[in-house]
Design a protein around this motif. Structure first.
Motif: not given
Lengths: 306, 306
Positions: A188, A190, A193-194, A197-198, A201, A237, A268, A271
């Motif tokens: 998965d 996605n 990536k979640n 990303s969290d 940050y 998925p 990702f 980036h």
């Protein structure tokens, strides 16, 4: 640049290959044969390191029937010492800390050469489990006994999907000495990536540098293997499951998905400025699946910025 | 080939642009001015059709406070007739069937020229709502009164994520006369892929041809707009939300995400053999957001296989 340097300098872009030790009942001769074949298969791959998993029953973490029976495997540290000692790159030995007494863990950690060995500590799979040494205590032991031994932690995007706090666990593990993280098999993209990303940050808000996250990929040769991945808690998925169910060659289709997901995550992470590594594992002992994993590793290696 | 032909021949690869009618309180002069500006902005875009939404309060579907106040808008059929009559391509007029009596709906459906008009029927947003005409009854009316008028239904990937049966709803709507589907705004590409995949295999199992699914995309210029999308039930993945929160220009970042998601879905649908269309909408009345939507539509148009 070797693996440890790539990790501590936060460069990432490295490739690992993960193995499960042979079954406990394997004779020493047969185990050596398996190790020799592994050498041969991986020789030309040019991996930066090897991972040896520490397999746990995990029956207590999922009340549903295990799709494959649990067969105890050799201790990864024993397998390494007895059969893979000549392996030329660093080896990451997993330790399911709950299985070992503090004394055993202390002794093992203390005797590791940090130039050639690394470790990943894994906590108990469920709260009900009998725990000889907690993850936290194991982390403290490493800091006391052999702080040069690079410690990694597990990163579980699926836990992030359910609870939304896995990035905070990563930060806490980092503060407890983890210099890198390794995910379980990712289907998965996605969800992964979640989490990245969290985590990125959260690090930015705390003024921390994000450490490398190693994403694990693997082929999946049959629906039964897929069901086993699900049993282990891997999110697959629906569209990928459908694709594998209807593919003429599910193994081939799964490798295409793994490659696409890996490339997406790599771009990702670049980036976002989160260093990463790639880990390819073979979840089965079937020859076709192992060779497919080697091919996947070759393809992904060519995409790393070295 | 015109829009209706692309739909009934299951070719897909068409582009729509969606508008919300002006507020109910708008004077006829001002409404004409808005329509003229719309003409001008969209003239060079070469869209295959226009969509006019039928805005409903929807306060009953979500107990949480609406991030933007609800302002009633003109009836899309009235707006079309009075101010957009000269529009050269087919126009898809949404009908929230619960708002209209059976007599009104029958009269409207009966008076539509199927060469220039299409419709999408939307059922009540929640079970508690007062319903003048049910979705099912509206579907029957169309079949009786004007079966040539191409009927579409809504497709909601988010409902599929929660309940896993949206593909069965699509098949049921198809059997009730729907010749195409239109999604709400898509931010979660993975959820949309799950729905398309389940729909494709369900059709295959039943010996049905999948009909075109129109995926809707839109820019999102602020966190408040994003919260409004969430309030409306749109799943926005954490990593996209994080990206928009930290972007220097969230509108720009959202357009990049929308384009990437659209391209991914387009290639996924082609691979699966499900015909598709693309719909770009502007959820806001800010000039910058409308122009950004036009640019997004231009970019996506160039990727359609025409």
């Amino acid at each position: 640049m070797d693996l440890q340097q790539r990790i501590v300098s936060l460069q990432g872009e490295f490739l690992l290959f993960a193995l499960t030790p042979p079954r406990l009942a394997t004779t020493p001769e047969k185990a050596q044969e398996i190790a020799d074949i592994t050498f041969e298969r991986l020789a030309s791959l040019g991996v930066d390191g090897l991972i040896l998993y520490d397999i746990d029953d995990e029956a207590d973490r999922n009340p549903e029937e295990r799709p494959f029976p649990f067969l105890p495997t050799m201790d990864p540290a024993d397998y390494l010492e007895r059969h893979l000692e000549a392996w030329p790159t660093p080896v990451v030995v997993y330790r399911a800390t709950a299985k070992y007494t503090e004394r055993d863990l202390r002794e093992w950690v203390g005797s590791q050469d940090a130039a050639r060995r690394m470790t990943v500590f894994v906590g108990a799979a469920s709260r009900g489990k009998r725990v000889a040494t907690t993850l936290r205590r194991a982390q403290q032991l490493r800091a006391e006994v052999n702080p040069d031994l690079l410690l990694g932690g597990v990163a579980i995007p699926e836990r992030h999907t359910r609870k939304g706090d896995e990035h905070l666990r990563l930060v806490a593990k980092q503060e407890a000495g983890c210099a890198y993280f390794v995910s379980q098999v990712v289907y998965d993209g996605n969800g992964a990536k979640n989490l990245v990303s969290d985590y990125a940050y959260e690090c930015r808000d705390r003024g921390l540098d994000p450490v490398p996250i190693v994403f694990t990929f693997s082929g999946c040769g049959s629906i039964k293997t897929l069901e086993f991945l699900r049993w282990l808690g891997v999110d697959v998925p629906r569209w990928i499951e459908n694709d594998l169910r209807h593919a003429d060659d599910p193994l081939d289709a799964s490798l295409e998905h793994a490659e696409a997901t890996a490339l997406e995550l790599m771009s990702f992470c670049r980036h976002l400025g989160v260093p990463f590594g790639i880990n390819v594992e073979s979840v089965s002992i079937r020859k076709a699946e192992i060779e497919a994993s080697v091919h996947l590793a070759e393809r992904l290696r060519s995409k790393l910025a070295r």
